[in-house]
Design an enzyme around this catalytic site. Structure first.
Site, short mmCIF file in Angstrom:
data_model
loop_
_atom_site.label_atom_id
_atom_site.label_comp_id
_atom_site.label_asym_id
_atom_site.label_seq_id
_atom_site.Cartn_x
_atom_site.Cartn_y
_atom_site.Cartn_z
CG ASP A 69 0.61 -4.96 -12.25
OD1 ASP A 69 0.18 -4.63 -13.37
OD2 ASP A 69 -0.13 -5.33 -11.32
CE1 TYR A 78 4.43 -1.80 1.89
CE2 TYR A 78 6.35 -1.06 0.65
CZ TYR A 78 5.80 -1.58 1.80
OH TYR A 78 6.62 -1.90 2.85
CG ASN A 79 -1.66 4.07 -0.73
OD1 ASN A 79 -1.34 4.85 0.16
ND2 ASN A 79 -2.91 3.98 -1.20
P1 NAP Z 1 6.23 -7.87 -6.37
O1 NAP Z 1 6.96 -8.10 -5.10
O2 NAP Z 1 6.20 -8.91 -7.41
O3 NAP Z 1 4.71 -7.61 -6.03
C1 NAP Z 1 3.92 -6.66 -5.66
C2 NAP Z 1 2.47 -7.02 -6.06
O4 NAP Z 1 1.84 -5.77 -6.32
C3 NAP Z 1 2.33 -7.85 -7.34
O5 NAP Z 1 1.23 -8.72 -7.21
C4 NAP Z 1 2.10 -6.80 -8.41
O6 NAP Z 1 1.40 -7.29 -9.55
C5 NAP Z 1 1.23 -5.83 -7.62
N1 NAP Z 1 1.19 -4.45 -8.13
C6 NAP Z 1 2.16 -3.69 -8.68
N2 NAP Z 1 1.67 -2.47 -9.01
C7 NAP Z 1 0.37 -2.47 -8.67
C8 NAP Z 1 -0.67 -1.51 -8.77
N3 NAP Z 1 -0.46 -0.29 -9.26
N4 NAP Z 1 -1.90 -1.85 -8.29
C9 NAP Z 1 -2.14 -3.05 -7.76
N5 NAP Z 1 -1.19 -4.00 -7.64
C10 NAP Z 1 0.04 -3.72 -8.10
O7 NAP Z 1 6.84 -6.48 -6.96
P2 NAP Z 1 6.65 -5.88 -8.40
O8 NAP Z 1 5.78 -6.76 -9.21
O9 NAP Z 1 8.00 -5.52 -8.89
O10 NAP Z 1 5.85 -4.52 -8.11
C11 NAP Z 1 6.44 -3.42 -7.47
C12 NAP Z 1 5.42 -2.86 -6.53
O11 NAP Z 1 5.20 -3.77 -5.48
C13 NAP Z 1 5.83 -1.60 -5.81
O12 NAP Z 1 5.62 -0.46 -6.62
C14 NAP Z 1 4.96 -1.65 -4.57
O13 NAP Z 1 3.76 -0.90 -4.76
C15 NAP Z 1 4.56 -3.09 -4.43
N6 NAP Z 1 4.94 -3.62 -3.11
C16 NAP Z 1 3.92 -3.97 -2.27
C17 NAP Z 1 4.20 -4.40 -0.99
C18 NAP Z 1 3.07 -4.72 -0.08
O14 NAP Z 1 1.92 -4.66 -0.52
N7 NAP Z 1 3.31 -5.04 1.18
C19 NAP Z 1 5.54 -4.49 -0.55
C20 NAP Z 1 6.54 -4.15 -1.44
C21 NAP Z 1 6.22 -3.70 -2.73
P3 NAP Z 1 2.03 -8.47 -10.49
O15 NAP Z 1 1.73 -9.73 -9.77
O16 NAP Z 1 1.23 -8.37 -11.76
O17 NAP Z 1 3.48 -8.17 -10.67
#
Ligand code: NAP
Ligand code: MN
Length: 267
Positions: free
Chosen positions: A51, A166-167
């Protein structure tokens, strides 16, 4: 005969690059042209990775209106529809137009500092927080009503597509992407006699604007993070967030169902 262009982007690991070469070869054998660089004339963009790499490609090319197909070589792959084993099936279905396009809505932020107004877009979310681990105070209005002086780590404004990212980790609700709403989710809200903030998410219809006036603090910088991409601004006078008209198109095949995807990826 018309030239049918397909862009392919891959994450820079061996597995993704290998999948990319293989797909390029198979597409060429089927009569498609795969340019070396991004072509705005392409009919499809294939994103090989997780993603995160899909989100990075989307931002790098400024939310193009060309449909995306995700092939998952990452971890979760919520946006990613196929596996590298599905390349032949993909070409077969694609040529027969056996697919659907899922329209995903986006969120837009306008950030005004002392010099100018910056625009940011998000497919998952746009979040506002302090530069370091500092408490932030944000005066938040919804529509024409002042709602609260938020105190906490920050707030996250999520689209339905981002509701599972993140949400969700913050306790926000999972939203079916067929709905046109925005969800504001607090990040570590304070709730004491000194500070009072909403402690749950609020859900807004598509025509309402959220206005934020950050309170001036000593180190007057905020981090605005769009889909994981960080931007730092100082002396912000106002941030306006709203539902955007920009639609991201994702290719989905026969068995796609949002709730089934949620079940298989989360439970
Ligand atoms: P990352 O640090 O690699 O991981 C964030 C995780 O969220 C990965 O497992 C990613 O999937 C997954 N993800 C991304 N979009 C999603 C969605 N719409 N629905 C479900 N899971 C989703 O960062 P990244 O891969 O660059 O993704 C950026 C996103 O990370 C941001 O938009 C934010 O939503 C999320 N994030 C989450 C947290 C948290 O949950 N505490 C903290 C910071 C950011 P993949 O493994 O396929 O990449
Ligand atoms: Mn990732």
């Amino acid at each position: 005969m018309e030239t049918r262009l397909i862009n392919i982007f891959a994450k820079e690991d061996a597995y993704s690059m290998e999948t990319r070469s293989l797909l390029r070869r198979k597409l060429q054998q089927s009569g498609f042209v795969v340019p070396n660089d991004f072509s705005p004339q392409a009919e499809l963009i294939v994103s090989i990775g997780g993603d995160g790499s899909f989100l990075k490609t989307l931002h790098k090319y400024n939310f193009p209106s060309i449909p995306f197909l995700g092939i998952n070589t990452g971890h979760l792959g919520f946006f990613q529809e196929l596996h590298p084993n599905d390349l032949d099936a993909f070409i077969f279905w694609y040529k027969q137009k056996r697919y659907e396009i899922q329209d995903l809505k986006t969120v837009k932020a306008m950030i005004t500092d002392e010099n100018q107004t910056h625009e940011l877009m998000g497919l998952n979310e746009i979040l506002i927080r302090g530069e370091y681990s500092r408490l932030v105070h944000l005066n938040i209005s919804i529509g024409s009503s002042f709602i609260e002086r938020f105190s906490g780590d920050g707030i996250l404004v999520s689209t339905p597509a981002g509701s599972t990212a993140y949400n969700y980790s913050l306790g926000g609700s999972i939203v079916d992407p067929r709905l046109s709403i925005l969800q504001i989710t607090p990040i570590a809200p304070m709730n004491t006699t000194a500070y009072r903030s909403f402690t749950s998410s609020v859900v807004l219809p598509q025509d309402l604007f959220v206005r934020i006036h950050p309170e001036k603090q000593e180190a007057n910088e905020l981090m605005i993070v769009a889909d994981g991409i960080e931007h730092k601004y100082g002396n912000i006078s106002e941030i306006t967030l709203n539902f955007s008209d920009v639609i991201v198109k994702l290719m989905r095949f026969e068995n796609y169902d949002f709730w089934n995807k949620v079940k298989t990826k989360f439970l």
